[in-house]
Design a protein around this motif. Structure first.
Motif, PDB file in Angstrom:
ATOM      1  N   ASN A 153       6.177  -2.042  -2.997  1.00 39.95           N
ATOM      2  CA  ASN A 153       5.341  -2.305  -1.696  1.00 39.95           C
ATOM      3  C   ASN A 153       4.196  -3.158  -1.941  1.00 39.95           C
ATOM      4  N   VAL A 154       4.170  -3.947  -1.076  1.00 36.18           N
ATOM      5  CA  VAL A 154       3.102  -5.349  -1.367  1.00 36.18           C
ATOM      6  C   VAL A 154       1.783  -4.810  -1.553  1.00 36.18           C
TER       7      VAL A 154
ATOM      8  N   GLU B 111       0.806   8.749   1.096  1.00 41.54           N
ATOM      9  CA  GLU B 111      -0.538   9.562   0.979  1.00 41.54           C
ATOM     10  C   GLU B 111      -0.348  10.302  -0.384  1.00 41.54           C
ATOM     11  N   GLY B 112      -1.401  10.248  -1.383  1.00 38.79           N
ATOM     12  CA  GLY B 112      -1.352  11.158  -2.660  1.00 38.79           C
ATOM     13  C   GLY B 112      -0.696  10.565  -3.772  1.00 38.79           C
ATOM     14  N   MET B 113      -0.026   9.260  -3.461  1.00 34.97           N
ATOM     15  CA  MET B 113       0.644   8.647  -4.385  1.00 34.97           C
ATOM     16  C   MET B 113      -0.129   7.558  -5.162  1.00 34.97           C
ATOM     17  N   ASP B 114       0.056   7.711  -6.516  1.00 36.61           N
ATOM     18  CA  ASP B 114      -0.627   6.576  -7.285  1.00 36.61           C
ATOM     19  C   ASP B 114       0.007   5.335  -7.334  1.00 36.61           C
TER      20      ASP B 114
ATOM     21  N   THR C 251      -0.288   2.373  -8.291  1.00 38.62           N
ATOM     22  CA  THR C 251      -0.312   1.698  -9.387  1.00 38.62           C
ATOM     23  C   THR C 251       0.747   2.183 -10.621  1.00 38.62           C
ATOM     24  N   LYS C 252       1.305   3.177 -10.429  1.00 40.56           N
ATOM     25  CA  LYS C 252       2.183   4.011 -11.181  1.00 40.56           C
ATOM     26  C   LYS C 252       3.544   3.804 -10.256  1.00 40.56           C
ATOM     27  N   PHE C 253       3.632   4.086  -9.159  1.00 38.56           N
ATOM     28  CA  PHE C 253       4.639   4.116  -8.368  1.00 38.56           C
ATOM     29  C   PHE C 253       4.612   2.574  -7.384  1.00 38.56           C
ATOM     30  N   TYR C 254       4.994   1.418  -8.295  1.00 37.17           N
ATOM     31  CA  TYR C 254       4.377   0.238  -7.680  1.00 37.17           C
ATOM     32  C   TYR C 254       6.025  -0.373  -7.125  1.00 37.17           C
TER      33      TYR C 254
END
Length: 316
Positions: A261-262, A308-311, A313-316
């Motif tokens: 995701n951008v 929503e609710g996802m980090d 920076t971890k799931f980049y």
């Protein structure tokens, strides 16, 4: 005032870490009976009918010349000019897409059937490359969900996997001993992402059939994600329960995430993602006019709820 973050290196110099560590064509009848012919090393597109769409932008379009000559399509070479120079060798008729996996009605669908039976529309989208350059492109295509509905995904399906053609006799980037990537090129989306109205399968651009160098005859366009998610020349779509592999994530997972995701707040390890160079705009101090990158490439209102609710920076 936004803080300006110049990239650490010019986009033209970006090379995957693994690299430095180690159209003859006749296109048959499409929508409205149009055809496109490739002569020598250049694919010539033909007019393609499409209805107008609510998905558009009040932004200057990137020129057709830039859109069709500045590309990443490693199957035809790693240089930006290589796809336009070499993709005329690709034969795009006949062309079928196998759609299967966790579906009730697996099918092998030919491109003419798709273009005849599914209404085409023009959508103007931003396209943001992970290399920090961008374009604004008038695509012609249809919602990916329209194709998924034909095969009726099962309740156990959670992801959609995509696969590109492997044909080294026509795709010179796949030939030879040393390969830039592992073939076939593969990508994937979560099923809810794939069903989102913004996700389309494109069959044309600028009012014409899709040129070979842009992923003819059919490619994925997911405008809120980096461009490498837009897999080209698709031959297989498979619904799965497990997250499928994606080529750049498999090659260098620390640099290229599955979601892609951008996100201007999450830099690539080797350059900033806070700004982008809009191709075709006037040159500036750092090699091109730079603009601020928008979260989800400007499509946050439409797609942010998917994460929503996802980090991120971890799931980049």
């Amino acid at each position: 005032m936004p803080v300006y973050h110049p990239p650490k290196i010019a986009s033209s110099e970006i090379t995957p870490k693994s690299f430095y560590l180690k159209r003859r064509q006749f296109m048959g009848v499409a929508a409205g009976g149009v055809a496109a012919v490739g002569l020598g090393h250049h694919a010539f597109a033909a007019p393609l009918a499409a209805q107008p769409s609510k998905y558009t932008l009040d932004e200057k379009l990137t020129s057709k010349e830039d859109v069709t000559t500045y590309n990443n399509f490693y199957e035809f070479g790693t240089g930006k000019e290589d796809p336009a120079r070499n993709a005329g060798s690709l034969t795009t008729r006949p062309w079928t897409i196998e759609v299967g996996g966790l579906v009730a009605k697996p099918q092998v669908i030919d491109i003419e059937t798709i273009m005849k039976e599914i209404p085409m529309e023009e959508r103007v989208y931003r396209m943001r490359c992970v290399e920090a350059w961008s374009m604004v492109i008038p695509w012609i295509g249809f919602p990916l969900s329209a194709l998924l509905d034909r095969v009726e995904p099962l309740g156990s399906a959670k992801y959609v996997a995509f696969e590109t053609l492997v044909r080294p006799e026509e795709m010179q980037g796949q030939a030879g001993i040393f390969q830039a990537l592992e073939w076939p090129y593969v990508e994937g989306l979560r099923l809810d992402e794939a069903r989102h109205p913004l996700a389309i399968l494109a069959t044309g651009l600028y009012g014409e059939t899709l040129p070979n160098q842009n992923g003819a005859p059919i490619r994925l366009v997911v405008p809120w994600k980096y461009g490498f998610k837009g897999i080209k020349s698709i031959v297989k779509i498979t619904l799965t329960e497990q997250e499928p592999p994606s080529t750049w994530n498999r090659l260098q997972p620390s640099e290229y995430g599955f979601y892609a995701n951008v996100n201007p707040e999450v830099d690539h390890p080797r350059w900033s993602q806070a700004t982008e160079r809009r191709i075709g705009e006037a040159d500036g101090l750092f090699g091109g006019a730079r603009i601020d990158t928008l979260p989800f490439n400007g499509y946050a209102d439409e797609v942010a709820s998917l994460y929503e609710g996802m980090d991120l920076t971890k799931f980049y």
